[in-house]
Design an enzyme around this catalytic site. Structure first.
Site, short mmCIF file in Angstrom:
data_model
loop_
_atom_site.label_atom_id
_atom_site.label_comp_id
_atom_site.label_asym_id
_atom_site.label_seq_id
_atom_site.Cartn_x
_atom_site.Cartn_y
_atom_site.Cartn_z
N LYS A 272 0.83 -1.19 0.00
CA LYS A 272 0.00 0.00 0.00
C LYS A 272 0.88 1.25 0.00
O LYS A 272 2.04 1.22 0.39
CB LYS A 272 -0.90 0.02 1.23
N ARG A 346 -9.71 -12.30 1.97
CA ARG A 346 -10.51 -13.39 1.41
C ARG A 346 -9.79 -14.73 1.52
O ARG A 346 -10.42 -15.78 1.60
CB ARG A 346 -10.87 -13.07 -0.04
#
Length: 523
Positions: A272, A346
């Site tokens: 990020k 996920r």
């Protein structure tokens, strides 16, 4: 706020507001129904009946308003008179804001919440959000004096009797759960790492008399939990799968709550940027909410089997970090080609729901996660997104959200159109979508569902809480109230029964129910 204790009482008693500052809060038409005889003892000798009536007459909520009654010691505040159909009748978000801005300072304070009986639960949880537990401000650490806020509910409407003792206990446990979840989410990763989170789980387990099941580090790899292990293997503190299980006699079905517990998300090697990484301590919000809700649910009595599954990892960068192009074998037996290490939630949840299905034999699996930034675009800052294989449960989530103040709105459920986004030439699937303009929040949830199978006969519910997990710089404890309300029918507590979406009352078209094969009873 970290040293503030909340006390719920049927009657807060009488006191001079100069010695115990006071906030009276409610919708304007409800405030007008409060007899002077009820508030006189809390306001006199500082406030007269004439001044009280004059203050009410000046209130013009748009959407809220407030009026001081006596210097900075007593205030009356009005909530919105009406809310839209996608909001909670309790106006829960405005309660939190008004308490933060209007509650007078002091060591011992009182809030009188004026509402109807069905709004008590949502109002109490909203109050709790105004009093976060975590702080490292040096001034706060020097102020060791314990402060108390006493909360009294004055009920108007049909059920306008006094609040029962059982209700007060439920409110105490629910708000403790909200504040626990918020504290965990607010705590930075240099303190709330996977080891520390496990300590929080053990602490709750000890309180409830439950020994947690813990699988971590190399055992995860050995036992096939390639998702959790792959995400967390580069971190100093190893990843873990932890489970708290409540299995009472007479249970008729098995429920699993699966929480995403990424204690920090750098994005991994798909790292990020400097503006998107701050705040990623909040990526454990799903697991924190599951822990707070599980504690409260068991304390209030839960009639069915309930398992809280925590998927804990730190998505870090290092020599052992997962790389894009790596392929992991997950607990479901399916292989995943990694094309984005920042789509890690996920992966851990896929292992969690597979474990809930294969090892716990769950009939209902609900996963909760700060999963996608796109959730805030899809349903906004205040509404979590729900994706489920059941029309009945989709409607129940929306209704439960309105009843408890943790608002929810549906995402598109259409795996036959969306799951092709994960097509891989070398594995069963990739972990990130090919087209980010094609309902990415729905697709992310479908990735999780694929690891129990789209033809699985049970109920699967996915709640993406990425945006509502925080308000500004503070955690909200979002999800605790929602889980307690959604599964309130399985509770032994009358208040949680009241806020639960009853199966016969859920607004779903008859045709939808006739075609819906996922008809596990609403608990």
């Amino acid at each position: 706020m970290a040293n503030v204790g909340l006390q719920f009482q049927a009657s807060a008693g009488d006191s001079d507001p100069q010695s115990r500052p006071l906030l009276l809060l409610g919708q304007l038409h409800h405030l007008h129904r409060v007899p002077w005889s009820h508030v006189r003892g809390k306001l006199q000798p500082r406030v007269t009946e004439e001044l009280w009536q004059a203050a009410l007459s000046t209130l013009n909520p748009n959407p809220t308003d407030s009026c001081p009654l006596y210097l900075n010691y007593a205030t009356v505040a009005a909530l919105p008179c009406r809310v839209s159909r996608h909001n909670s009748p309790s106006a829960a978000h405005f309660i939190t804001r008004l308490v933060r801005t209007c509650l007078p300072p002091g060591a011992h304070r009182c809030i009188v919440m004026v509402c109807e009986q069905p709004e008590v639960f949502a109002s109490a949880c909203a109050l709790a959000r105004a009093f976060p537990l975590f702080t490292h401000r040096s001034g706060a650490s020097r102020r060791l004096e314990k402060k108390t806020v006493t909360v009294e509910f004055f009920l108007v409407g049909q059920d306008n009797g006094p609040v029962e003792v059982s209700t007060l206990q439920c409110l105490a446990n629910a708000t403790d759960g909200v504040r626990l979840a918020a504290r965990i989410v607010d705590t930075p990763c240099n303190e709330m790492n996977t080891d520390t989170f496990l300590e929080e789980i053990n602490k709750v387990g000890k309180e409830l008399g439950i020994i947690p099941t813990i699988i971590r580090d190399e055992e995860l790899k050995t036992r096939g939990f390639g998702g959790i292990y792959g995400v967390g293997k580069a971190a100093l503190h190893p990843p873990a799968l932890a489970v708290l299980s409540h299995t009472p006699d007479g249970a008729t079905q098995t429920i699993a709550w699966v929480g995403k517990g990424i204690v920090y998300d750098t994005g991994g090697l798909s790292i990020k940027g400097k503006t998107t990484m701050p705040g990623m301590k909040r990526d454990c919000g799903g697991a924190a909410a599951v822990l707070g809700a599980f504690r409260a649910a068991i304390k209030q009595g839960f009639k069915d089997n309930l398992h809280a599954v925590f998927c804990l990892a730190e998505n870090s960068v290092g020599p052992n970090a997962t790389r894009p192009d790596d392929i992991h074998l997950l607990y479901s037996g399916k292989t995943v080609e990694i094309n984005n290490t920042d789509a890690e939630g996920r992966l851990v949840l896929a292992d969690g729901v597979s474990y809930a299905c294969k090892d716990l034999g769950a009939d209902i699996i609900l996963d909760m996660a700060t999963l996608t930034g796109a959730q805030g675009i899809a349903t906004g800052k205040y509404h979590a997104a729900v994706l489920t294989n059941s029309a009945e449960w989709e409607a129940a989530c929306v209704k439960a959200g309105r009843k408890c103040g943790d608002l929810v709105h549906p995402l598109v459920y259409c795996p036959e159109l969306h799951f092709s986004e994960f097509t891989s030439a070398v594995a069963d699937m990739k972990n990130s979508v090919a087209d980010r303009d094609n309902s990415p929040s729905s697709c992310a949830g479908l990735f999780i569902a694929s690891h129990i199978g789209f033809d699985w006969p049970g109920v699967w519910v996915h709640l993406d809480i990425a945006a509502p997990v925080h308000a500004g710089e503070r955690a909200t404890g979002f999800g605790v109230a929602l889980l307690l309300a959604l599964f309130g029918r399985a509770s032994e507590d009358p208040l949680l029964n009241l806020v639960s979406p009853l199966g016969c009352e859920v607004d779903v078209e008859e045709g939808d129910l006739g075609r819906d094969s996922k008809r596990r009873r609403l608990v």
